[in-house]
Design an enzyme around this catalytic site. Sequence first.
Site, PDB file in Angstrom:
ATOM      1  N   ASN A 173      -3.408 -15.106  11.728  1.00  0.00           N
ATOM      2  CA  ASN A 173      -2.954 -16.824  12.417  1.00  0.00           C
ATOM      3  C   ASN A 173      -3.725 -16.347  13.838  1.00  0.00           C
ATOM      4  O   ASN A 173      -4.462 -17.413  14.340  1.00  0.00           O
ATOM      5  CB  ASN A 173      -1.320 -16.121  13.254  1.00  0.00           C
ATOM      6  CG  ASN A 173      -0.431 -16.460  11.837  1.00  0.00           C
ATOM      7  OD1 ASN A 173      -0.523 -16.791  10.881  1.00  0.00           O
ATOM      8  ND2 ASN A 173       0.782 -15.668  12.594  1.00  0.00           N
ATOM      9  N   HIS A 228     -10.255  -2.794  11.788  1.00  0.00           N
ATOM     10  CA  HIS A 228      -9.929  -2.773  10.514  1.00  0.00           C
ATOM     11  C   HIS A 228      -9.558  -4.323  11.688  1.00  0.00           C
ATOM     12  O   HIS A 228      -8.061  -4.319  12.191  1.00  0.00           O
ATOM     13  CB  HIS A 228      -8.781  -2.130  10.395  1.00  0.00           C
ATOM     14  CG  HIS A 228      -7.369  -3.258  10.081  1.00  0.00           C
ATOM     15  ND1 HIS A 228      -5.903  -2.510  10.041  1.00  0.00           N
ATOM     16  CD2 HIS A 228      -6.815  -3.837   8.960  1.00  0.00           C
ATOM     17  CE1 HIS A 228      -5.379  -2.937   8.880  1.00  0.00           C
ATOM     18  NE2 HIS A 228      -5.930  -4.581   8.911  1.00  0.00           N
ATOM     19  N   ASP A 288      -9.466 -10.144   8.525  1.00  0.00           N
ATOM     20  CA  ASP A 288      -8.818  -8.391   8.465  1.00  0.00           C
ATOM     21  C   ASP A 288     -10.134  -7.539   8.360  1.00  0.00           C
ATOM     22  O   ASP A 288     -10.298  -6.378   8.982  1.00  0.00           O
ATOM     23  CB  ASP A 288      -8.425  -8.324   7.119  1.00  0.00           C
ATOM     24  CG  ASP A 288      -7.840  -7.472   6.965  1.00  0.00           C
ATOM     25  OD1 ASP A 288      -6.769  -7.107   7.193  1.00  0.00           O
ATOM     26  OD2 ASP A 288      -8.185  -6.966   5.309  1.00  0.00           O
ATOM     27  N   SER A 290      -1.437  -4.167  10.046  1.00  0.00           N
ATOM     28  CA  SER A 290      -1.451  -5.265   9.115  1.00  0.00           C
ATOM     29  C   SER A 290       0.625  -6.173   9.262  1.00  0.00           C
ATOM     30  O   SER A 290       0.918  -5.202  10.315  1.00  0.00           O
ATOM     31  CB  SER A 290      -1.055  -4.123   7.732  1.00  0.00           C
ATOM     32  OG  SER A 290      -1.697  -3.392   7.761  1.00  0.00           O
ATOM     33  N   ASN A 327       6.628  -9.149   2.029  1.00  0.00           N
ATOM     34  CA  ASN A 327       4.659  -8.495   1.671  1.00  0.00           C
ATOM     35  C   ASN A 327       4.334  -9.090   0.300  1.00  0.00           C
ATOM     36  O   ASN A 327       2.910  -9.244   0.027  1.00  0.00           O
ATOM     37  CB  ASN A 327       4.231  -6.738   1.787  1.00  0.00           C
ATOM     38  CG  ASN A 327       2.906  -6.492   1.892  1.00  0.00           C
ATOM     39  OD1 ASN A 327       2.529  -7.738   3.063  1.00  0.00           O
ATOM     40  ND2 ASN A 327       2.553  -5.871   0.895  1.00  0.00           N
ATOM     41  N   ALA A 328       4.942 -10.397   0.370  1.00  0.00           N
ATOM     42  CA  ALA A 328       3.947 -11.948  -0.207  1.00  0.00           C
ATOM     43  C   ALA A 328       2.865 -12.497  -0.074  1.00  0.00           C
ATOM     44  O   ALA A 328       2.693 -12.144   1.175  1.00  0.00           O
ATOM     45  CB  ALA A 328       5.338 -12.798  -0.778  1.00  0.00           C
ATOM     46  N   ARG A 329       1.615 -11.668  -1.038  1.00  0.00           N
ATOM     47  CA  ARG A 329      -0.062 -12.602   0.021  1.00  0.00           C
ATOM     48  C   ARG A 329       0.439 -13.583  -0.658  1.00  0.00           C
ATOM     49  O   ARG A 329       0.852 -13.981  -1.871  1.00  0.00           O
ATOM     50  CB  ARG A 329      -0.669 -11.225  -1.020  1.00  0.00           C
ATOM     51  CG  ARG A 329       0.152 -10.091  -0.087  1.00  0.00           C
ATOM     52  CD  ARG A 329      -0.537  -9.515   1.279  1.00  0.00           C
ATOM     53  NE  ARG A 329       0.044  -8.764   1.756  1.00  0.00           N
ATOM     54  CZ  ARG A 329      -0.943  -7.571   3.144  1.00  0.00           C
ATOM     55  NH1 ARG A 329      -2.108  -8.588   3.644  1.00  0.00           N
ATOM     56  NH2 ARG A 329      -0.551  -6.864   3.476  1.00  0.00           N
ATOM     57  N   CYS A 388       0.282  -7.680  11.927  1.00  0.00           N
ATOM     58  CA  CYS A 388       0.700  -7.987  13.027  1.00  0.00           C
ATOM     59  C   CYS A 388       0.295  -9.358  13.607  1.00  0.00           C
ATOM     60  O   CYS A 388      -0.331  -9.798  15.234  1.00  0.00           O
ATOM     61  CB  CYS A 388       0.661  -7.134  14.124  1.00  0.00           C
ATOM     62  SG  CYS A 388       1.331  -5.519  13.669  1.00  0.00           S
ATOM     63  N   GLY A 389      -0.415 -10.260  12.643  1.00  0.00           N
ATOM     64  CA  GLY A 389      -0.636 -11.191  13.563  1.00  0.00           C
ATOM     65  C   GLY A 389      -2.087 -11.709  13.336  1.00  0.00           C
ATOM     66  O   GLY A 389      -2.975 -12.711  13.818  1.00  0.00           O
ATOM     67  N   ARG A 421       3.011  -4.589  17.837  1.00  0.00           N
ATOM     68  CA  ARG A 421       3.641  -4.406  18.073  1.00  0.00           C
ATOM     69  C   ARG A 421       4.594  -3.758  18.703  1.00  0.00           C
ATOM     70  O   ARG A 421       5.186  -2.931  19.240  1.00  0.00           O
ATOM     71  CB  ARG A 421       3.981  -4.408  16.641  1.00  0.00           C
ATOM     72  CG  ARG A 421       5.074  -5.671  16.072  1.00  0.00           C
ATOM     73  CD  ARG A 421       5.233  -5.556  14.918  1.00  0.00           C
ATOM     74  NE  ARG A 421       4.572  -6.684  14.106  1.00  0.00           N
ATOM     75  CZ  ARG A 421       5.056  -8.355  13.538  1.00  0.00           C
ATOM     76  NH1 ARG A 421       6.097  -8.398  14.645  1.00  0.00           N
ATOM     77  NH2 ARG A 421       4.794  -9.434  12.618  1.00  0.00           N
ATOM     78  N   TYR A 436      -1.752  -3.865  -6.480  1.00  0.00           N
ATOM     79  CA  TYR A 436      -1.410  -3.907  -5.678  1.00  0.00           C
ATOM     80  C   TYR A 436      -2.567  -4.280  -4.102  1.00  0.00           C
ATOM     81  O   TYR A 436      -3.632  -3.628  -4.814  1.00  0.00           O
ATOM     82  CB  TYR A 436      -0.152  -3.762  -4.444  1.00  0.00           C
ATOM     83  CG  TYR A 436      -0.202  -4.082  -3.310  1.00  0.00           C
ATOM     84  CD1 TYR A 436       0.210  -5.059  -2.595  1.00  0.00           C
ATOM     85  CD2 TYR A 436      -0.818  -3.593  -2.556  1.00  0.00           C
ATOM     86  CE1 TYR A 436       0.098  -5.877  -1.844  1.00  0.00           C
ATOM     87  CE2 TYR A 436      -0.482  -4.002  -1.138  1.00  0.00           C
ATOM     88  CZ  TYR A 436      -0.462  -5.082  -0.329  1.00  0.00           C
ATOM     89  OH  TYR A 436      -0.675  -5.094   0.235  1.00  0.00           O
ATOM     90  N   GLY A 437      -2.714  -5.237  -4.158  1.00  0.00           N
ATOM     91  CA  GLY A 437      -3.947  -5.568  -3.272  1.00  0.00           C
ATOM     92  C   GLY A 437      -4.915  -4.056  -2.446  1.00  0.00           C
ATOM     93  O   GLY A 437      -5.914  -4.196  -3.335  1.00  0.00           O
ATOM     94  N   GLY A 438      -4.340  -4.292  -1.427  1.00  0.00           N
ATOM     95  CA  GLY A 438      -5.167  -2.828  -0.972  1.00  0.00           C
ATOM     96  C   GLY A 438      -4.997  -1.241  -1.724  1.00  0.00           C
ATOM     97  O   GLY A 438      -5.732  -0.400  -1.740  1.00  0.00           O
ATOM     98  N   LYS A 474      -9.952  -2.403   1.355  1.00  0.00           N
ATOM     99  CA  LYS A 474      -9.386  -1.019   1.777  1.00  0.00           C
ATOM    100  C   LYS A 474     -10.263   0.179   1.903  1.00  0.00           C
ATOM    101  O   LYS A 474     -10.922   0.757   2.780  1.00  0.00           O
ATOM    102  CB  LYS A 474      -8.001  -0.816   2.421  1.00  0.00           C
ATOM    103  CG  LYS A 474      -6.938  -1.980   2.217  1.00  0.00           C
ATOM    104  CD  LYS A 474      -7.199  -2.847   4.243  1.00  0.00           C
ATOM    105  CE  LYS A 474      -6.220  -3.426   4.444  1.00  0.00           C
ATOM    106  NZ  LYS A 474      -6.637  -3.659   5.591  1.00  0.00           N
ATOM    107  N   ARG A 486       1.085  -0.923   0.136  1.00  0.00           N
ATOM    108  CA  ARG A 486      -0.261  -0.302   0.429  1.00  0.00           C
ATOM    109  C   ARG A 486       0.790   1.541   0.026  1.00  0.00           C
ATOM    110  O   ARG A 486       1.770   0.979   0.412  1.00  0.00           O
ATOM    111  CB  ARG A 486      -0.909  -0.387   1.555  1.00  0.00           C
ATOM    112  CG  ARG A 486      -2.221  -0.714   1.267  1.00  0.00           C
ATOM    113  CD  ARG A 486      -3.156  -0.965   2.121  1.00  0.00           C
ATOM    114  NE  ARG A 486      -2.482  -1.354   3.591  1.00  0.00           N
ATOM    115  CZ  ARG A 486      -1.921  -0.621   4.287  1.00  0.00           C
ATOM    116  NH1 ARG A 486      -1.261   0.668   4.348  1.00  0.00           N
ATOM    117  NH2 ARG A 486      -1.233  -1.207   5.321  1.00  0.00           N
ATOM    118  N   GLY A 544      -0.755 -20.079  19.076  1.00  0.00           N
ATOM    119  CA  GLY A 544      -1.459 -21.420  19.400  1.00  0.00           C
ATOM    120  C   GLY A 544      -1.653 -20.558  21.102  1.00  0.00           C
ATOM    121  O   GLY A 544      -3.481 -20.816  21.971  1.00  0.00           O
TER     122      GLY A 544
HETATM  123  C1  OXD Z   1      -3.160  -4.381   4.970  1.00  0.00           C
HETATM  124  C2  OXD Z   1      -3.926  -5.518   4.529  1.00  0.00           C
HETATM  125  O1  OXD Z   1      -2.203  -4.267   4.566  1.00  0.00           O
HETATM  126  O2  OXD Z   1      -4.737  -6.055   5.051  1.00  0.00           O
HETATM  127  O3  OXD Z   1      -3.963  -4.214   6.435  1.00  0.00           O
HETATM  128  O4  OXD Z   1      -3.899  -6.198   3.442  1.00  0.00           O
HETATM  129 MN    MN Z   2      -4.809  -4.856   6.958  1.00  0.00          MN
END
Ligand code: OXD
Ligand code: MN
Length: 580
Positions: free
Chosen positions: A255, A227, A276, A249, A363-365, A251-252, A396, A198-200, A207, A70, A490
Amino acid sequence: MASRLESLNQWVSEVAALTTPDEIVWCDGSEQQSEALKAQMLANGDLLELNQETHPGCYLHRSDPKDVARVEHLTFVCTSDKADAGPNNHWMDPAAAHAKIDGLFAGCMRGRTMYVIPYCMGPIDSPFSRCGVEITDSPYVVENMRLMTRMGTPALQRIESEGSFVKGLHSIGELDPERRFIMHFPEELTIKSYGSGYGGNALLGKKCHALRLASWQARDQGWLAEHMLIVGVQSPQGDTHYIAAAFPSACGKTNLAMLIPPETHPGWKVWTVGDDICWMHPGKDGRLWAINPESGFFGVAPGTGEKTNPNAVAMLDRDAIFTNVGVTADNQPWWEGLSDQQPVKDWQGRDYQPGNGPAAHPNARFTVSMRQCNSFSPEADNPAGVPISAIVFGGRRASLIPLVFEARDWAHGVLVGASMASETTAAATGAVGVVRRDPMAMKPFCGYNFGDYWQHWLKVGAGLSNPPRVFHVNWFRKSAEGRFMWPGFGDNLRVLQWMIDRCDGRAQGRQEPIGVLPAEGELNTEGLDIAPQVLDELLTVDSEGWRAELEAIGEYMAGFGERCPPQLQAERERTENALN
Ligand code: OXD
Ligand code: MN
């Protein structure tokens, strides 16, 4: 195909007159159309086939190396009054912004096909869902939107019956960072994005619509567009609590949304509703009800592995699009943290050389339908959404911020969210690892002035007879030697378990000036290999450090002037006084 909705046909004609494509294709969301698009992209190199034996239906996209994240410095909120966009956004006058970006769009689709994508954010039959139409010249965007949203004929039908929709115009242009803008016109429910794939920046439902424009609409309509991931935590007794959690973004969030309970927790089960974005509405029962407006995951690949997120690894062995990952000798996708195999090509398609940096871009997706996830919750399709028991904020932070604490009440919770800060990551261009304020993890995504946004949060909470409890977590505390102190992944379930105990009245907690922390023995550490003094440190409140933190928060909030709610400053002073 065209639409039965004249205003939509007219807008498509206007865009075509401006961008002069060779052809216009309306996207119906069908398998057949998707197969044809993929065949076309395989032929022109936009997509590369991965190993179809190990990864059927999986493809690799290598983006332009200067178009990988982004671009917050090129993202604008264009409101008639600059103060409405606030100091948290870059602003441009709407007329000037239209003129500037329309100049770039003029003739940009010559020799290209223009795709018209009707989409619905949220279940098609939910009153909380919102629709839009994205026009793009990128088949890669079409295929990603097909995974990430409910796209095609059912969405078009809903748009036709509602008669209104968010307008999103996108072109990859020349992929020139000097000719790149992501512009939002919340008063016109319009988005214009030029020069990035790019995605975002390019999947406008995500977004741009579901956060920046939706947050604006939510303020007017009395709900919250956030978010946040949404996760259901089912206890061995069978009851499920839904938790919404905001982290910046990379930060897990993905997960946590797909967490697998540790072996010490038999009978516990985690359900993934979203990873997200979360739209929350006050319900008649005085609770907040949430839907996930998306239908897929656009997750960060590096760091996703058997140990960190086995559910994600399992869902990525078929029907997924990978962007900017490396590949192994037998053409499987590869990224740092996935496996011990070695990559042979890096994300730019070069022979892998450690000296060139990581094989996968940081930032590979991956893009994948959420239905492929083993922990997918059928409640994600529930038009009513799920009731939220707890809201979690987190960033973080290598120091100061404890593993977990609970806000005194909703208003204090708003302060806790507004005070969030986190180290920056590779999800946006710019320096990585710098601590910056990121209120509610919405710094890059709030479509209006943060002062007004905090006021809106206070107002929504004041109207709830049974608001969620609000918590703050920090999985990222580091020791003096620079090692993470909490195992995370976990084992984060242990922290969620304490939150649920608080919700159900089983945990007393320990009152501290900054909020409520787990009392001695309340955090379940059974079977956990953690030294008692480390746990102590994770749950200690460093008064001096907090005084400095609160001062910095006060200064930050003062930057929003009169728009910053006095109630928030009062909450801050209350904490400060308690510390003194
Ligand atoms: C971000 C995403 O950048 O979700 O927050 O792609
Ligand atoms: Mn996001």
